[in-house]
Scaffold this motif. Structure first.
Motif, PDB file in Angstrom:
ATOM      1  N   GLN A   1      -1.566  14.119  -4.981  1.00 24.79           N
ATOM      2  CA  GLN A   1      -2.075  12.740  -4.923  1.00 24.79           C
ATOM      3  C   GLN A   1      -2.902  12.587  -3.654  1.00 24.79           C
ATOM      4  N   SER A   2      -4.189  12.377  -3.814  1.00 21.44           N
ATOM      5  CA  SER A   2      -5.033  12.227  -2.639  1.00 21.44           C
ATOM      6  C   SER A   2      -5.353  10.762  -2.346  1.00 21.44           C
ATOM      7  N   HIS A   3      -5.136   9.894  -3.334  1.00 24.45           N
ATOM      8  CA  HIS A   3      -5.471   8.480  -3.162  1.00 24.45           C
ATOM      9  C   HIS A   3      -4.225   7.655  -2.881  1.00 24.45           C
ATOM     10  N   TYR A   4      -4.449   6.408  -2.576  1.00 23.07           N
ATOM     11  CA  TYR A   4      -3.349   5.477  -2.368  1.00 23.07           C
ATOM     12  C   TYR A   4      -3.342   4.456  -3.498  1.00 23.07           C
ATOM     13  N   GLN A   5      -2.211   3.791  -3.674  1.00 27.33           N
ATOM     14  CA  GLN A   5      -2.079   2.728  -4.673  1.00 27.33           C
ATOM     15  C   GLN A   5      -1.888   1.402  -3.951  1.00 27.33           C
TER      16      GLN A   5
ATOM     17  N   TRP B   1       7.914   7.913  -6.258  1.00 28.31           N
ATOM     18  CA  TRP B   1       8.892   7.676  -5.182  1.00 28.31           C
ATOM     19  C   TRP B   1      10.290   7.463  -5.753  1.00 28.31           C
TER      20      TRP B   1
ATOM     21  N   LEU C   1       0.863  -1.174   0.000  1.00 32.71           N
ATOM     22  CA  LEU C   1       0.000   0.000   0.000  1.00 32.71           C
ATOM     23  C   LEU C   1       0.903   1.228   0.000  1.00 32.71           C
ATOM     24  N   ILE C   2       0.778   2.054  -1.025  1.00 32.24           N
ATOM     25  CA  ILE C   2       1.588   3.268  -1.126  1.00 32.24           C
ATOM     26  C   ILE C   2       0.649   4.454  -0.996  1.00 32.24           C
ATOM     27  N   LEU C   3       0.883   5.253   0.028  1.00 33.17           N
ATOM     28  CA  LEU C   3       0.041   6.410   0.289  1.00 33.17           C
ATOM     29  C   LEU C   3       0.366   7.531  -0.685  1.00 33.17           C
ATOM     30  N   GLY C   4      -0.661   8.285  -1.075  1.00 37.32           N
ATOM     31  CA  GLY C   4      -0.467   9.432  -1.956  1.00 37.32           C
ATOM     32  C   GLY C   4       0.204  10.580  -1.220  1.00 37.32           C
ATOM     33  N   GLU C   5       0.906  11.409  -1.967  1.00 39.51           N
ATOM     34  CA  GLU C   5       1.580  12.562  -1.382  1.00 39.51           C
ATOM     35  C   GLU C   5       0.778  13.815  -1.707  1.00 39.51           C
TER      36      GLU C   5
END
Length: 192
Positions: free
Chosen positions: A22-26, A189, A13-17
């Protein structure tokens, strides 16, 4: 139905910055083969006891860093995903379009049964070498597991040269996953 191989599934899980809009996560899933030497029986694991659960553990063996170039993608909701692992659809349901595996990790009979994997492009520029956010590129993500049970530990008895099982051996290992992304904006990243 084919029997699935023993696999490891890494769900990331990669949080958005927020600073980059970026408001969502991947969510990404990486599926790799679990070697026979890495497998610990359920019986041995059930006897594992933590005497001091608050202690910081140090691994007994460093298994180094492995480069893992993913060459296949698979939709976790597909019927074929169950052939790879019955756990894949549940663990990776949010990773549609970003579940990656290697064909070399799958037995031939499982590979032949897969009808919906997509072959990933292998000739792409590395994401941190392009400025264009909409360009497809080869992304990299390193995952390090600092401490995990990786085998049985054997001790020598004081008498004759016999050994007995006396615990679980611990290891650490890093994996550098390489995989394609449709847009560099999905791999920001790597710019750091």
């Amino acid at each position: 139905m084919c029997q699935s191989p023993e696999v490891q599934i890494f769900r990331v899980l990669i949080l958005g910055e927020e600073e980059k809009g970026q408001s969502h996560y991947q969510v990404m899933c990486f599926v790799t083969r679990l070697g026979k030497s890495d497998f610990i029986s359920a019986d041995a694991m059930s006897k594992l006891r933590q005497r001091n659960p608050g202690a910081v553990r140090q691994p007994e063996e460093d298994r180094g860093r492995e480069l893992v170039a993913m060459d296949l993608g698979l939709e976790p909701s597909s019927r074929e995903a169950i052939l790879v692992s019955p756990h894949l659809p549940g663990l990776c349901q949010e990773a549609a379009g970003s579940t990656f595996l290697r064909g070399a990790d799958l037995p031939r009979h499982v590979m032949a049964s897969l009808k919906s994997p997509w072959k990933l492009p292998s000739i792409l520029r590395v994401c941190n070498s392009t400025q264009e956010l909409s360009a497809s590129c080869q992304c990299g993500l390193e995952l390090c597991i600092g401490w995990f049970p990786c085998g049985l530990k054997y001790c020598r008895s004081p008498g004759p040269a016999e050994s007995y099982r006396c615990g679980i051996k611990t290891c650490s290992k890093c994996r550098a996953f390489r995989f394609p992304v449709a847009h560099k904006s999905s791999c920001l990243w790597e710019d750091y």
